[in-house]
Design a protein around this motif. Structure first.
Motif, PDB file in Angstrom:
ATOM      1  N   GLN A  19       0.954  -1.204  -0.109  1.00 30.60           N
ATOM      2  CA  GLN A  19      -0.068   0.062  -0.003  1.00 30.60           C
ATOM      3  C   GLN A  19       0.956   1.291  -0.017  1.00 30.60           C
ATOM      4  O   GLN A  19       2.086   1.338   0.307  1.00 30.60           O
ATOM      5  CB  GLN A  19      -0.846  -0.115   1.411  1.00 30.60           C
ATOM      6  CG  GLN A  19      -2.047  -0.761   1.370  1.00 30.60           C
ATOM      7  CD  GLN A  19      -3.010  -0.506   2.128  1.00 30.60           C
ATOM      8  OE1 GLN A  19      -3.029   0.613   2.530  1.00 30.60           O
ATOM      9  NE2 GLN A  19      -4.149  -1.381   2.343  1.00 30.60           N
ATOM     10  N   LYS A  21       0.265   5.386   1.090  1.00 25.52           N
ATOM     11  CA  LYS A  21      -0.591   6.280   1.607  1.00 25.52           C
ATOM     12  C   LYS A  21       0.016   7.843   1.432  1.00 25.52           C
ATOM     13  O   LYS A  21       1.216   7.860   1.613  1.00 25.52           O
ATOM     14  CB  LYS A  21      -0.623   6.046   3.179  1.00 25.52           C
ATOM     15  CG  LYS A  21      -1.207   4.764   3.688  1.00 25.52           C
ATOM     16  CD  LYS A  21      -1.431   4.280   4.949  1.00 25.52           C
ATOM     17  CE  LYS A  21      -1.267   2.787   5.063  1.00 25.52           C
ATOM     18  NZ  LYS A  21      -0.067   2.365   5.347  1.00 25.52           N
ATOM     19  N   ARG A  34      -6.383  12.127   4.375  1.00 23.85           N
ATOM     20  CA  ARG A  34      -5.681  10.695   4.356  1.00 23.85           C
ATOM     21  C   ARG A  34      -6.191  10.150   3.220  1.00 23.85           C
ATOM     22  O   ARG A  34      -7.562  10.090   2.682  1.00 23.85           O
ATOM     23  CB  ARG A  34      -6.202   9.796   5.399  1.00 23.85           C
ATOM     24  CG  ARG A  34      -5.764   8.506   5.359  1.00 23.85           C
ATOM     25  CD  ARG A  34      -6.022   7.755   6.586  1.00 23.85           C
ATOM     26  NE  ARG A  34      -6.180   8.131   7.794  1.00 23.85           N
ATOM     27  CZ  ARG A  34      -5.464   7.855   8.724  1.00 23.85           C
ATOM     28  NH1 ARG A  34      -4.649   6.979   8.515  1.00 23.85           N
ATOM     29  NH2 ARG A  34      -5.696   8.535   9.851  1.00 23.85           N
ATOM     30  N   HIS A  35      -5.216   9.832   2.266  1.00 22.90           N
ATOM     31  CA  HIS A  35      -5.375   8.975   0.914  1.00 22.90           C
ATOM     32  C   HIS A  35      -4.605   7.774   0.915  1.00 22.90           C
ATOM     33  O   HIS A  35      -3.596   7.720   1.347  1.00 22.90           O
ATOM     34  CB  HIS A  35      -4.991   9.788  -0.134  1.00 22.90           C
ATOM     35  CG  HIS A  35      -5.921  11.090  -0.227  1.00 22.90           C
ATOM     36  ND1 HIS A  35      -7.187  11.326  -0.684  1.00 22.90           N
ATOM     37  CD2 HIS A  35      -5.580  12.399   0.307  1.00 22.90           C
ATOM     38  CE1 HIS A  35      -7.479  12.676  -0.608  1.00 22.90           C
ATOM     39  NE2 HIS A  35      -6.528  13.370   0.061  1.00 22.90           N
ATOM     40  N   GLY A  36      -5.022   6.609   0.164  1.00 23.03           N
ATOM     41  CA  GLY A  36      -4.250   5.442  -0.059  1.00 23.03           C
ATOM     42  C   GLY A  36      -4.742   4.664  -0.963  1.00 23.03           C
ATOM     43  O   GLY A  36      -5.666   4.858  -1.813  1.00 23.03           O
ATOM     44  N   ARG A  37      -3.806   3.892  -1.389  1.00 23.39           N
ATOM     45  CA  ARG A  37      -4.048   2.990  -2.824  1.00 23.39           C
ATOM     46  C   ARG A  37      -3.177   1.834  -2.684  1.00 23.39           C
ATOM     47  O   ARG A  37      -1.978   1.662  -2.011  1.00 23.39           O
ATOM     48  CB  ARG A  37      -3.864   3.715  -3.924  1.00 23.39           C
ATOM     49  CG  ARG A  37      -2.413   3.743  -4.329  1.00 23.39           C
ATOM     50  CD  ARG A  37      -1.876   4.382  -5.759  1.00 23.39           C
ATOM     51  NE  ARG A  37      -1.184   3.209  -6.278  1.00 23.39           N
ATOM     52  CZ  ARG A  37      -0.819   3.059  -7.501  1.00 23.39           C
ATOM     53  NH1 ARG A  37      -1.093   3.962  -8.311  1.00 23.39           N
ATOM     54  NH2 ARG A  37       0.055   1.895  -7.901  1.00 23.39           N
ATOM     55  N   SER A  38      -3.691   0.648  -3.367  1.00 22.31           N
ATOM     56  CA  SER A  38      -2.857  -0.517  -3.255  1.00 22.31           C
ATOM     57  C   SER A  38      -1.956  -0.516  -4.274  1.00 22.31           C
ATOM     58  O   SER A  38      -1.833   0.283  -5.312  1.00 22.31           O
ATOM     59  CB  SER A  38      -3.718  -1.558  -3.820  1.00 22.31           C
ATOM     60  OG  SER A  38      -4.700  -1.926  -2.785  1.00 22.31           O
TER      61      SER A  38
END
Length: 69
Positions: A19, A21, A34-38
């Motif tokens: 991940q 972030k 907050r932002h996230g991605r695989s």
């Protein structure tokens, strides 16, 4: 009518194997966004799995451009 001065924020970038972030943190240490991605691996020129740096870079740019802060 004058605009309020922007509150200084710190950008925290956390890139791990699975991940990524992005966190925007205020002066009190509170996360305000907050932002996230695989993460997906891509084949490197030498044939081993590597992080998709181009994809991560594009995601970071798009995410920060769309940020409310």
């Amino acid at each position: 009518m004058s605009a309020e001065p922007a509150t200084p924020l710190t950008l925290v970038i956390d890139i791990g194997k699975s991940q990524a972030k992005l966190l925007l943190v205020d002066g009190d240490g509170q996360v305000v966004e907050r932002h996230g991605r695989s993460n997906a691996s891509v084949a490197s020129p030498l044939g081993y799995p590597a992080l998709d740096l181009a994809g991560l870079g594009a995601w970071m740019q798009d995410t920060l451009a769309a940020s409310a802060h």
